[in-house]
Design an enzyme around this catalytic site. Structure first.
Site, PDB file in Angstrom:
ATOM      1  N   ASP A 199      42.347  50.173  31.155  1.00 48.13           N
ATOM      2  CA  ASP A 199      43.521  50.285  32.035  1.00 48.13           C
ATOM      3  C   ASP A 199      43.552  51.604  32.800  1.00 48.13           C
ATOM      4  O   ASP A 199      44.616  52.075  33.180  1.00 48.13           O
ATOM      5  CB  ASP A 199      44.831  50.128  31.234  1.00 48.13           C
ATOM      6  CG  ASP A 199      44.848  48.888  30.367  1.00 48.13           C
ATOM      7  OD1 ASP A 199      44.546  47.811  30.896  1.00 48.13           O
ATOM      8  OD2 ASP A 199      45.152  48.998  29.162  1.00 48.13           O
TER       9      ASP A 199
ATOM     10  N   LYS B 173      40.063  51.103  36.903  1.00 50.52           N
ATOM     11  CA  LYS B 173      38.688  50.756  37.312  1.00 50.52           C
ATOM     12  C   LYS B 173      38.678  49.761  38.464  1.00 50.52           C
ATOM     13  O   LYS B 173      37.821  49.840  39.348  1.00 50.52           O
ATOM     14  CB  LYS B 173      37.923  50.169  36.121  1.00 50.52           C
ATOM     15  CG  LYS B 173      37.668  51.145  34.999  1.00 50.52           C
ATOM     16  CD  LYS B 173      36.885  50.503  33.878  1.00 50.52           C
ATOM     17  CE  LYS B 173      37.638  49.336  33.243  1.00 50.52           C
ATOM     18  NZ  LYS B 173      38.931  49.706  32.659  1.00 50.52           N
TER      19      LYS B 173
ATOM     20  N   HIS C  23      42.816  43.420  35.974  1.00 56.19           N
ATOM     21  CA  HIS C  23      43.102  44.625  36.733  1.00 56.19           C
ATOM     22  C   HIS C  23      43.706  44.257  38.082  1.00 56.19           C
ATOM     23  O   HIS C  23      43.512  43.160  38.589  1.00 56.19           O
ATOM     24  CB  HIS C  23      41.864  45.510  36.900  1.00 56.19           C
ATOM     25  CG  HIS C  23      40.655  44.794  37.394  1.00 56.19           C
ATOM     26  ND1 HIS C  23      39.643  44.388  36.557  1.00 56.19           N
ATOM     27  CD2 HIS C  23      40.280  44.411  38.635  1.00 56.19           C
ATOM     28  CE1 HIS C  23      38.698  43.796  37.263  1.00 56.19           C
ATOM     29  NE2 HIS C  23      39.062  43.791  38.522  1.00 56.19           N
TER      30      HIS C  23
ATOM     31  N   SER D 228      53.476  46.082  26.692  1.00 49.39           N
ATOM     32  CA  SER D 228      53.675  47.483  27.048  1.00 49.39           C
ATOM     33  C   SER D 228      52.560  48.327  26.450  1.00 49.39           C
ATOM     34  O   SER D 228      52.066  48.051  25.354  1.00 49.39           O
ATOM     35  CB  SER D 228      55.036  47.975  26.549  1.00 49.39           C
ATOM     36  OG  SER D 228      55.105  47.893  25.136  1.00 49.39           O
TER      37      SER D 228
END
Length: 428
Positions: A13, A16, A41, A305
């Site tokens: 995370d 990238k 992503h 989260s």
């Protein structure tokens, strides 16, 4: 000849997808070499937001060849859902833009069932799997009973291998895990349908990538997850099932290591992780909550989260060593704007001694206390900054310390989620 890698230097995370999209402008070919559709992503181009999982980030360009390499585990259903999603938002997909390795392993329905049932059976010792069948698919690969893309394209071979696997998996699912048996005919019909759709995209991708490098084209290898999720060097067992470090590039794409010229490690200006496991610099109070909300730290795939903490330079230095990183890209500098003081970890206290390495044992890591250096924060909004010289002096000091401690140049700085909120400050 230019072939470079983009890798996560933390727990994933790190941004990238955005960095690959940004650097893909310089590339002719973009290659995924490990993982599957468990790693989502987000890429923001102008006012449009794209969510990718399996397809390389270069797909957002018209003139790039995107490669799903042999080290990737491919869920055909997820692949075609992603293609449909992209075409629905105006991104054209064709075999001229996207190819899939004939050696890639296929995620089957029983892999996803096994993933969820085994995770449930672990109880309080669950490892936080996404339930998408990634681990069980890699297990079959190494047990040498997996089904590859090339098998799917030979119907007789596929039927035989599928029958053997369904019989074995059903026995385990029903007798050991207490689940319901899967229907062989339903899986067969579904996957034979996938075979027809997949066939035009299938190639020996190793040859294609090799030929591109030999023709002096630029190839970008896009990593998924991050160094601390690597099956060997991550916080085992809270890891993924593939090699997320530079070592996975050659085996996952079929390209020799001597052909790779640079490796860029992506790190946030702070640290996040999802799921269980030790996290030395985790912030459990208001500051951690503030970073989470300002940085929108929620999973693309799961919505979970993310745990947030200060930047841990011991982790980044480990990533530099393990993957031979030639430079760093630091993202989300903008998220920290507004904090009066910012800390970075430069070592750990462990058993009354100071250590500067990342322990293999989770029990030892859990006992480590971070040693911090403190920096003055920056009130200025940096989201509109487009050159290094315009950055606040405190940001420059922060970046300089990252570079000094890790012994690695910083080549790129990110000040927001959009493609144009990225500045190149050095060579890769």
């Amino acid at each position: 000849m230019s072939a470079f890698i983009v890798l996560g230097a933390q727990w994933g995370d790190e941004g990238k997808g955005k960095m690959t999209d940004y650097l893909a402008e310089e590339a002719n070919v973009v290659v995924r070499f490990q993982g599957g559709n468990n790693a989502g992503h987000t890429v923001v181009v102008g006012d449009k937001e794209y969510k990718l999982r399996l397809i390389p980030s270069g797909i957002l360009y018209e003139d790039k060849l995107n490669v799903i390499g042999n080290g990737v585990v491919v869920d055909p259903k997820a692949l075609f859902e992603e293609i449909e999603y992209l075409e629905g938002v105006g991104v054209k997909i064709s075999p001229e833009k996207l190819i899939v390795s004939d050696r890639a392993q296929l995620i089957m329905p029983y892999h996803k069932v096994l993933d969820k049932l085994k995770e449930k059976a672990r109880g309080k010792n669950d490892i936080g799997t996404t339930g998408r069948g990634i681990g069980p698919c890699y297990t079959d690969k190494f047990e040498r009973c997996g089904i590859r893309v090339c098998d799917l394209l030979h119907e007789d071979v596929f039927i035989e291998k599928l029958r053997e696997n369904v019989e074995m998996k059903n026995a385990y699912i029903t007798k050991v895990l207490g689940g319901e048996a899967l229907n062989f005919d339903e899986i067969l019909d579904e996957y034979l349908g996938f075979a027809k759709k997949l066939r035009p995209f299938v190639q020996d991708t190793s040859v294609k990538v090799y030929d591109a490098i030999k023709a002096d084209k630029t190839v970008l290898f896009e990593g998924a997850q991050g160094m601390l999720l690597d099956i060997d060097y991550g916080t085992y067992p809270y890891v993924t099932s593939s090699n997320t470090t530079a070592g996975g590039v050659s085996s996952g794409s079929g390209i020799g290591p001597n052909m790779i010229t640079n490796a860029v490690g992506i790190t946030k200006a702070y640290t996040t992780r999802v799921g269980k496991g030790p996290f030395p610099t985790e912030l459990l109070g208001e500051t951690g909550d503030w970073i989470r909300e300002k940085g929108h730290e929620y999973g693309v795939n799961t919505g979970r989260s993310r745990r947030c903490g200060w930047l841990d330079l011991v982790i980044i230095k480990t990533a530099v060593r393990v993957s031979g990183l030639t430079s760093l890209a630091v993202t989300k500098i903008d998220t920290l704007a507004g904090l009066e003081k910012i800390k970075v970890c430069v070592g750990y206290k462990f058993n009354d001694t100071v250590i500067d390495y990342f322990p293999a044992s989770l029990e030892d890591l859990a006992e480590c206390e971070p040693i911090y250096e403190e920096f003055d924060g920056w009130d200025d909004s940096v989201a509109d900054v487009r050159s290094y010289d315009e950055l606040p002096e405190n940001v420059k000091k922060y970046l300089a310390r990252i570079s000094e401690f890790t012994g690695t140049r910083i080549s790129i700085v990110g000040v927001g989620p959009k493609r144009d909120q990225t500045m190149r400050i050095d060579n890769l």
